[in-house]
Design a protein around this motif. Structure first.
Motif: not given
Length: 536
Positions: A209-213, A215-221, A400-402, A488-491
């Motif tokens: 299941v994709d939970g990236s969205a 995660f980004l909300e929690l990271l911003l908080a 995971h990330s790039e 994540p949205n960053t490399k």
């Protein structure tokens, strides 16, 4: 009185030249005895020669030679079977004498001729017997010459066949070596193309299941100062491979958690040990923390640490199911990694040399176990995952990330890792070796440009397999079946989340904030699972 002459040849002696019949009989007996004894000697020599020749020909066993030998034996027998006759004419007394000679010749083994007259008996001379022996011997020598020619032909034939067979064997060996080399080249070039992402091709595996969205909300908080991690759990950070030589491994994350008043620990395990060995150590460590604090544990494993934690939960599921509240995989090669598989793959070019080099680095240099790297290959991971399943009631997150492959990463040392390698001093030849023993326990600090190295590895994996990765683990191999996948949205490269950046950017989150957001999302997943179980 006439004189009896015994020369080279015994001529026929008329009976009228002797005055006494007894003297005639005695002389005839002497002449016959001499002829018979010489004939017997030459016959025995001829028989012995024929016997030896027959034995030699019999060893060869050639059909043609056997036929020739039969012909030669027939010739010899015919020459030996000729009767020794002597012309003798006389009266009634002479008739009785010739009949008496016939009986004596039968006694000595000379066959008689009953159809001929007794007085027509003819005795051959010694020269005639020797001539017949020489003729039979010449036949034997001719046969031996023919045998030598046949031996030469057979030897030449055997030599040609043997040379041809050796040439064929040599050609086959060369062909086998060429085919083996071609197979090694193909296996080397093919690499892990068929193994990358094998978890997604398994129909028995649970979907992700994709939970990236979220995660980004929690990271911003978290970055805005909202820290919602409860203190009802013990947070255990599990390091990955070669972490024992990194003194700053997970240090910044633990320091940030301790400032928030959370119980946070870094697992003290031998990172260069096998997966099963670390699974047993983690079981002991988890039980010790659980019974010491009375709280359940939230696990966060980086790289091989996530694989070790998953192995502990799979093997000791009954013992740890009630003690672990969740597990977060951070850049973990759960399905395997092409780096380890390409290095230790058998059947490729220089596979033995590469393995010896890795054994020297891991086993001799850093005092580890080669199985730590073998357990991350695709073959070992397939075998382990199909044998041991993760528990269904424990929430899982796969992060995971790039890696960043921009030119700035190669040009500048943007991310530095500090490591300590063993110090190998020169041997001390003095009487006291205490200095050598003390220096052997020391370490040498090393500064490594981790981001540049991982960027090169990520570029290699991108060009060779067309897969995105963090430099060591591809994105598809880091997704654990049945987990919530976070991207994540960053490399970020493979070591970013465990080491602090040299040049920290205010607009970008650091590794402590990333880990806090991951564990916060893991706590939420645990609450959701509890609500689902209570609702059922």
């Amino acid at each position: 009185m006439d004189v009896l002459c015994l020369g080279e040849e015994f001529s026929c002696i008329p009976a009228t030249d002797f005055h006494d019949a007894g003297l005639k009989n005695n002389l005839f007996w002497l002449q016959l005895s001499s002829s018979v004894s010489m004939d017997d000697i030459f016959s025995r020599l001829l028989t012995l020669t024929s016997y030896l020749t027959d034995k030699l020909i019999q060893l060869i066993g050639d059909v043609v030679l056997r036929d020739v030998r039969g012909c030669s034996e027939d010739l010899v027998v015919n020459s030996c079977d000729q009767e020794v006759r002597c012309s003798y004419r006389g009266d009634s007394a002479g008739t009785s004498t010739s009949s008496r000679y016939w009986d004596l010749s039968n006694c000595f083994g000379f066959p008689g001729n009953t159809d001929s007259e007794p007085d027509d008996l003819t005795v051959y001379s010694r020269s005639q017997i020797v001539q017949s022996n020489y003729s039979s011997g010449s036949i034997t020598f001719v046969l031996k010459g023919l045998m030598l020619c046949i031996f030469g032909l057979r030897f030449a034939r055997t030599l040609v066949l043997t040379s041809w067979r050796l040439a064929l064997c040599y050609i086959r060996c060369v062909q086998a070596k060429v085919l083996s080399f071609i197979s090694r080249v193909r296996r080397t070039l093919h690499g892990s193309s068929d193994d990358i992402g094998w978890l997604q091709n398994e129909t028995e595996m649970a979907p992700v299941v994709d939970g990236s969205a979220r995660f980004l909300e929690l990271l911003l908080a978290v970055r805005n100062g909202e820290h919602t991690l409860p203190d009802s759990f013990v947070y255990l950070l599990i390091p990955g491979l070669f972490s024992n030589h990194g003194p700053l491994y997970f240090v910044s994350v633990k320091r940030a958690f301790s400032k928030m008043g959370l119980a946070c620990h870094i697992a003290k395990i031998h990172s260069e040990a096998s997966v099963e060995h670390n699974a047993w150590e983690l079981k002991q460590y988890i039980e010790e923390l659980y019974w010491g604090s009375g709280k359940r544990l939230m696990l966060l494993g980086h790289s091989k640490g996530g694989v070790d934690a998953a192995a502990a939960l799979s093997i000791y599921q009954d013992d740890l199911e009630d003690k672990v509240a969740g597990l977060a995989f951070v850049q973990s090669p759960y399905g395997g990694t092409p780096v380890a598989a390409d290095v230790l793959r058998e059947g490729q070019i220089a596979d033995k040399e590469t393995r010896r080099t890795m054994e020297f680095i891991i086993c001799k240099l850093i005092k580890g176990n080669i199985r730590a790297l073998e357990d991350l290959t695709y073959d070992k991971r397939k075998e382990f995952i199909r044998k041991h399943k993760l528990p269904d009631n424990i929430p899982l997150i796969s992060f995971h990330s790039e890696a960043n492959m921009g030119p700035g990463v190669f040009a500048t040392m943007s991310h530095i890792a500090h490591a300590e390698l063993p110090w190998f001093p020169l041997p001390h030849f003095g009487p006291d070796d205490s200095t050598d023993a003390w220096l052997a326990t020391r370490s040498v600090p090393v500064i490594l440009p981790v981001s540049a190295v991982l960027a090169v590895c990520a570029l290699h994996l991108q060009l060779r397999y067309g897969e995105k990765s963090d430099g060591l683990v591809t994105c598809c191999d880091a997704e654990v079946p049945g987990s919530v996948v976070v991207k994540p949205n960053t490399k970020l490269d493979h070591s970013w989340i465990v080491y602090s950046s040299w040049k920290k950017k205010p607009r970008e989150p650091d590794c402590a904030e990333m880990c806090e957001a991951l564990l916060t999302q893991l706590v939420e997943l645990g609450k959701q699972k509890q609500d689902q179980v209570s609702w059922k």
